[in-house]
Design an enzyme around this catalytic site. Structure first.
Site, PDB file in Angstrom:
ATOM      1  N   ARG A 125    -104.962 -55.704 -22.497  1.00 14.03           N
ATOM      2  CA  ARG A 125    -104.027 -56.782 -22.097  1.00 14.03           C
ATOM      3  C   ARG A 125    -102.503 -57.374 -23.072  1.00 14.03           C
ATOM      4  O   ARG A 125    -102.655 -58.111 -22.942  1.00 14.03           O
ATOM      5  CB  ARG A 125    -104.665 -58.384 -22.524  1.00 14.03           C
ATOM      6  CG  ARG A 125    -106.275 -58.154 -22.181  1.00 14.03           C
ATOM      7  CD  ARG A 125    -106.937 -59.572 -21.466  1.00 14.03           C
ATOM      8  NE  ARG A 125    -108.514 -58.931 -20.515  1.00 14.03           N
ATOM      9  CZ  ARG A 125    -109.226 -59.438 -21.203  1.00 14.03           C
ATOM     10  NH1 ARG A 125    -109.798 -59.374 -22.133  1.00 14.03           N
ATOM     11  NH2 ARG A 125    -110.772 -59.037 -20.766  1.00 14.03           N
ATOM     12  N   LYS A 140     -88.453 -55.848 -17.109  1.00 15.81           N
ATOM     13  CA  LYS A 140     -89.883 -55.600 -15.411  1.00 15.81           C
ATOM     14  C   LYS A 140     -90.011 -53.931 -16.068  1.00 15.81           C
ATOM     15  O   LYS A 140     -89.506 -53.146 -16.182  1.00 15.81           O
ATOM     16  CB  LYS A 140     -88.397 -55.421 -13.966  1.00 15.81           C
ATOM     17  CG  LYS A 140     -88.153 -56.885 -13.638  1.00 15.81           C
ATOM     18  CD  LYS A 140     -86.839 -56.420 -12.904  1.00 15.81           C
ATOM     19  CE  LYS A 140     -86.949 -58.032 -11.577  1.00 15.81           C
ATOM     20  NZ  LYS A 140     -85.936 -57.560 -10.786  1.00 15.81           N
ATOM     21  N   GLU A 158     -75.114 -48.137 -11.270  1.00 18.20           N
ATOM     22  CA  GLU A 158     -75.612 -50.008 -12.000  1.00 18.20           C
ATOM     23  C   GLU A 158     -74.060 -50.355 -12.753  1.00 18.20           C
ATOM     24  O   GLU A 158     -74.258 -50.998 -12.827  1.00 18.20           O
ATOM     25  CB  GLU A 158     -77.092 -49.706 -12.330  1.00 18.20           C
ATOM     26  CG  GLU A 158     -77.910 -49.336 -12.131  1.00 18.20           C
ATOM     27  CD  GLU A 158     -78.534 -50.277 -10.742  1.00 18.20           C
ATOM     28  OE1 GLU A 158     -78.613 -51.815 -11.447  1.00 18.20           O
ATOM     29  OE2 GLU A 158     -79.414 -49.770 -10.082  1.00 18.20           O
ATOM     30  N   LYS A 208     -76.417 -57.865 -18.513  1.00 20.07           N
ATOM     31  CA  LYS A 208     -77.440 -57.618 -18.210  1.00 20.07           C
ATOM     32  C   LYS A 208     -78.260 -58.863 -19.002  1.00 20.07           C
ATOM     33  O   LYS A 208     -78.979 -59.372 -18.438  1.00 20.07           O
ATOM     34  CB  LYS A 208     -77.727 -56.995 -18.202  1.00 20.07           C
ATOM     35  CG  LYS A 208     -80.002 -56.874 -17.481  1.00 20.07           C
ATOM     36  CD  LYS A 208     -80.279 -55.120 -16.661  1.00 20.07           C
ATOM     37  CE  LYS A 208     -81.611 -55.726 -16.134  1.00 20.07           C
ATOM     38  NZ  LYS A 208     -81.826 -55.015 -15.510  1.00 20.07           N
ATOM     39  N   GLU A 252     -86.475 -64.683 -13.325  1.00 15.33           N
ATOM     40  CA  GLU A 252     -85.645 -64.054 -11.818  1.00 15.33           C
ATOM     41  C   GLU A 252     -86.314 -65.516 -10.726  1.00 15.33           C
ATOM     42  O   GLU A 252     -86.921 -64.923  -9.290  1.00 15.33           O
ATOM     43  CB  GLU A 252     -86.491 -62.439 -10.898  1.00 15.33           C
ATOM     44  CG  GLU A 252     -85.208 -62.329 -10.330  1.00 15.33           C
ATOM     45  CD  GLU A 252     -85.824 -60.438 -10.251  1.00 15.33           C
ATOM     46  OE1 GLU A 252     -86.710 -59.887  -9.471  1.00 15.33           O
ATOM     47  OE2 GLU A 252     -84.853 -60.293  -8.830  1.00 15.33           O
ATOM     48  N   ARG A 267     -80.867 -64.506 -11.909  1.00 17.79           N
ATOM     49  CA  ARG A 267     -81.424 -62.999 -12.513  1.00 17.79           C
ATOM     50  C   ARG A 267     -81.112 -61.898 -11.059  1.00 17.79           C
ATOM     51  O   ARG A 267     -80.874 -60.983 -10.678  1.00 17.79           O
ATOM     52  CB  ARG A 267     -82.634 -62.605 -13.052  1.00 17.79           C
ATOM     53  CG  ARG A 267     -83.474 -61.529 -13.162  1.00 17.79           C
ATOM     54  CD  ARG A 267     -84.135 -61.710 -14.069  1.00 17.79           C
ATOM     55  NE  ARG A 267     -84.424 -60.056 -14.093  1.00 17.79           N
ATOM     56  CZ  ARG A 267     -85.741 -59.901 -15.296  1.00 17.79           C
ATOM     57  NH1 ARG A 267     -85.635 -60.260 -16.192  1.00 17.79           N
ATOM     58  NH2 ARG A 267     -85.774 -58.517 -15.264  1.00 17.79           N
ATOM     59  N   ASN A 310     -80.108 -57.469  -8.570  1.00 13.89           N
ATOM     60  CA  ASN A 310     -79.820 -57.207  -7.505  1.00 13.89           C
ATOM     61  C   ASN A 310     -79.648 -56.549  -6.467  1.00 13.89           C
ATOM     62  O   ASN A 310     -79.273 -56.212  -4.902  1.00 13.89           O
ATOM     63  CB  ASN A 310     -81.356 -57.314  -6.935  1.00 13.89           C
ATOM     64  CG  ASN A 310     -82.483 -57.538  -7.837  1.00 13.89           C
ATOM     65  OD1 ASN A 310     -82.559 -56.617  -8.729  1.00 13.89           O
ATOM     66  ND2 ASN A 310     -83.582 -58.271  -7.776  1.00 13.89           N
ATOM     67  N   HIS A 325     -79.964 -53.689  -3.663  1.00 19.14           N
ATOM     68  CA  HIS A 325     -80.833 -53.746  -4.121  1.00 19.14           C
ATOM     69  C   HIS A 325     -82.258 -53.383  -3.174  1.00 19.14           C
ATOM     70  O   HIS A 325     -83.122 -52.504  -2.425  1.00 19.14           O
ATOM     71  CB  HIS A 325     -81.820 -54.115  -5.051  1.00 19.14           C
ATOM     72  CG  HIS A 325     -81.262 -53.161  -6.292  1.00 19.14           C
ATOM     73  ND1 HIS A 325     -79.863 -53.526  -7.262  1.00 19.14           N
ATOM     74  CD2 HIS A 325     -82.233 -52.475  -7.896  1.00 19.14           C
ATOM     75  CE1 HIS A 325     -79.612 -52.927  -7.478  1.00 19.14           C
ATOM     76  NE2 HIS A 325     -80.931 -52.241  -8.648  1.00 19.14           N
ATOM     77  N   HIS A 368     -83.660 -50.094  -1.627  1.00 19.62           N
ATOM     78  CA  HIS A 368     -85.073 -50.375  -1.438  1.00 19.62           C
ATOM     79  C   HIS A 368     -85.755 -49.261   0.156  1.00 19.62           C
ATOM     80  O   HIS A 368     -86.614 -48.826   0.256  1.00 19.62           O
ATOM     81  CB  HIS A 368     -85.852 -51.362  -1.839  1.00 19.62           C
ATOM     82  CG  HIS A 368     -85.510 -51.666  -3.377  1.00 19.62           C
ATOM     83  ND1 HIS A 368     -86.584 -52.780  -4.242  1.00 19.62           N
ATOM     84  CD2 HIS A 368     -85.268 -51.133  -4.179  1.00 19.62           C
ATOM     85  CE1 HIS A 368     -85.849 -53.003  -5.405  1.00 19.62           C
ATOM     86  NE2 HIS A 368     -85.536 -51.490  -5.984  1.00 19.62           N
ATOM     87  N   HIS A 419     -82.249 -43.491  -6.974  1.00 23.88           N
ATOM     88  CA  HIS A 419     -82.380 -44.786  -7.474  1.00 23.88           C
ATOM     89  C   HIS A 419     -80.976 -45.177  -7.236  1.00 23.88           C
ATOM     90  O   HIS A 419     -80.914 -45.982  -6.471  1.00 23.88           O
ATOM     91  CB  HIS A 419     -82.961 -45.959  -8.361  1.00 23.88           C
ATOM     92  CG  HIS A 419     -83.042 -47.171  -8.672  1.00 23.88           C
ATOM     93  ND1 HIS A 419     -83.742 -47.625  -7.489  1.00 23.88           N
ATOM     94  CD2 HIS A 419     -82.836 -47.628  -9.337  1.00 23.88           C
ATOM     95  CE1 HIS A 419     -83.354 -49.402  -7.879  1.00 23.88           C
ATOM     96  NE2 HIS A 419     -82.580 -49.308  -8.918  1.00 23.88           N
TER      97      HIS A 419
END
Lengths: 367, 367
Positions: B118, B140, B182, B224, B234, B238, B242, B245, B249, B262
């Site tokens: 955990r 992330k 990026e 960033k 987000e 934030r 993306n 993206h 994606h 990517h």
């Protein structure tokens, strides 16, 4: 209906306890942000309560996910069925996952909520006594790994816990007893008066007296909420909630998940912790026997599996989460109603505790 | 060495940037609580840097976990290898997991750290330009699901990010370009002057000029860190990170993970976002072309796969995490250096954007 508030700052949430709450959609609605809801339940609970809960959620787009029943399924493969259901029905980040079932369902649905799209809302509707008094409070979620129980998971708090005490009417007697193991634990670790109350009411609880059950659940949740509120991430006092669990996890792992119920393993583990506390001179034999007798009256095993050797215990306990820097720490009792987490004990006392004839101890405790 | 602080209250952490930092164990030590460390890396990076890092960690009990290399392995089965390694070597809750590699390693090691018992401590040592400027900052973590990229994961902050710019010497040129996608993104969404700097320095960056690289990484991380610091989970600004993206994606999912890098998919997706912003009248054709040309000069694809239909795009974008209550939201440019996240656009403009002949657009942008 009773309301308890678990105080965790911005992650605080209420626990509602009462009869027939399952039909009261107006209690759920304030805690659901979006239009999508996924209900995670199992094959045993679904025929009993899924339809009723779905009726209470009439205004939402509801995806039911029905999993196989049992601790043996608390693994990645089963968790994946939840993600499959969410993704197939295109649940977005504002979805709410509702756990309808016992501790296994709560742990898996909670970890799914913690992990789906990096975290979505979560509501617990525990339907077993064990999950009502224990696993629905405190934010622990997770799954088992072949090398250890609950090794993969997250601390993740629900928006709401809804405890419908009526659901206990369909609970097998063996599972009711397993829940009572955790109820008794609260008395042992932090509430000696509650222990006395339990000695007076244990038979009523086993007969499903609703007034006694409501009181036992409320006091148990309040005790746990207080401990969790003081120590959300288990750096200190929270670990006392694991009385009997280090020995108990060893029993569960050794026997194979699902052979002993969690509460049954905890009960036998608690007897071992009581005996070790007595050997350390912290409680008397009479106090130990009070605990053993109450556990036995609750219908619980008070003797560890006879085929488990001290070496079996040590091997399984070495990966327990309470091991820090190689030192084994155990929850033991300074007195009835006061637990400590400590690694400060002679190794011989632990060894001796593992070699005790618990059949004999049980017989003597009745004398 | 440069130091940036990411300000997230009690989850704040430093980013160290400089040459040959891998050998400086004294930079790591203050951020390691226990005696156990697990280094998660892959088969490509291990022969280059694992031994050096292990030498820097001489005083610790170190468990290396070497995974197969590539986005195609960013799944549960591979994640399980990390848990197997941790449990076999009996890592306890005070262990520290170090990610040594690119974004895939960082995402998986980070999710393993978030989930093991955990949650345990986590250090990022990103060795690709993409991970240095993007995935090592912001918390992330996660893995892919057959039905969607990054669908399972957690927001989880590291104790430290250590960026050794010397590791870029062994990075294939194609991956360096993917990282530049990026870097250029930061200019487009929030730093128009940086865009000008990049137009002046893009060739030097591709030639691995260390001074230019250090500056580009520092400015990217600072951009960033500022955005993430303002919006850790987000909910708002934030999401502008993306840019490109959502389209990207869709490209990655349609082509199969790992076929396009990517950053390559993001580059083509960014061109689509630029074109859509132009069609909405927010930027001029000349401004769009500035972006397209810079991406092309960085060695990146600026044309989406020709076998992808508008229907392919729409199908994959419908499960994107930026969909809320069924409405598709996109990151678009109000002007160069200012991005917005919005669902407030005519559907026809999106449809038209998906039908554009991007080969033709690329040729025209060079004119």
């Amino acid at each position: 209906m009773q309301i308890l508030d678990v105080d965790l700052g911005e992650r605080s949430y209420p626990i509602l306890i009462g009869e027939q709450l399952l039909d009261r959609g107006e209690l759920l609605a304030p805690h659901i942000r979006g239009k999508q809801v996924a209900i995670v339940t199992n094959e045993t609970v679904a025929p009993l309560y899924l339809e009723r809960l779905m009726q209470s959620l009439g205004g939402y787009s509801v995806t039911p996910v029905v999993l196989p029943d049992g601790e043996a399924w608390k693994n990645w493969e089963t968790l994946q069925l939840i993600f499959d259901g969410l993704l197939s029905a295109r649940h977005d980040r504002k979805t709410t996952i509702i756990a309808l079932g016992g501790g296994v369902i709560g742990d898996m649905a909670g970890f799914a909520a913690a992990s789906y799209q990096r975290g979505v809302d979560f509501i617990q509707i525990p339907t077993t006594l064990l999950s009502q008094v224990d696993s629905s409070v405190g934010g622990k979620t997770g799954i088992n790994h072949p090398l250890g129980k609950n090794m993969i998971g997250a601390f993740y708090q629900p928006q709401l816990v809804l405890i419908d005490t009526s659901t206990l009417a369909t609970l097998p007697a063996r599972e009711l007893s397993a829940g009572l193991a955790e109820v008794i634990k609260y008395g042992l670790i932090c509430d000696e008066p509650f222990l006395g109350w339990l000695e007076d009411n244990i038979d009523r609880l086993r007969e499903l007296d609703q007034v006694a059950l409501t009181e036992a659940i409320r006091r148990s949740c309040a005790a746990k909420a207080a401990v969790v509120g003081a120590d959300e991430r288990e750096s200190g006092v929270r670990a006392t909630l694991n009385l009997g669990h280090t020995f108990g996890h060893a029993i569960e792992t050794h026997q194979g998940y699902g052979v002993w119920l969690h509460g049954e393993a905890v009960a036998a583990g608690t007897v071992m912790a009581l005996e070790m506390s007595r050997r350390l001179g912290w409680i008397s034999a009479a106090e130990r026997d009070r605990g053993v007798r109450l556990l036995a009256r609750a219908g619980l095993p008070v003797v560890p599996p006879t085929d488990m050797t001290p070496e079996d215990f040590m091997q399984h306990m070495a990966v327990d989460k309470k091991v820090l820097d190689g030192q084994l720490r155990l929850v033991l009792l300074k007195q009835l109603g006061e637990a400590v987490v400590t690694g400060d004990f002679p190794r011989e006392v632990l060894d001796a505790t593992l070699r005790v004839d618990y059949d004999l101890l049980m017989q003597q405790s009745r004398a």
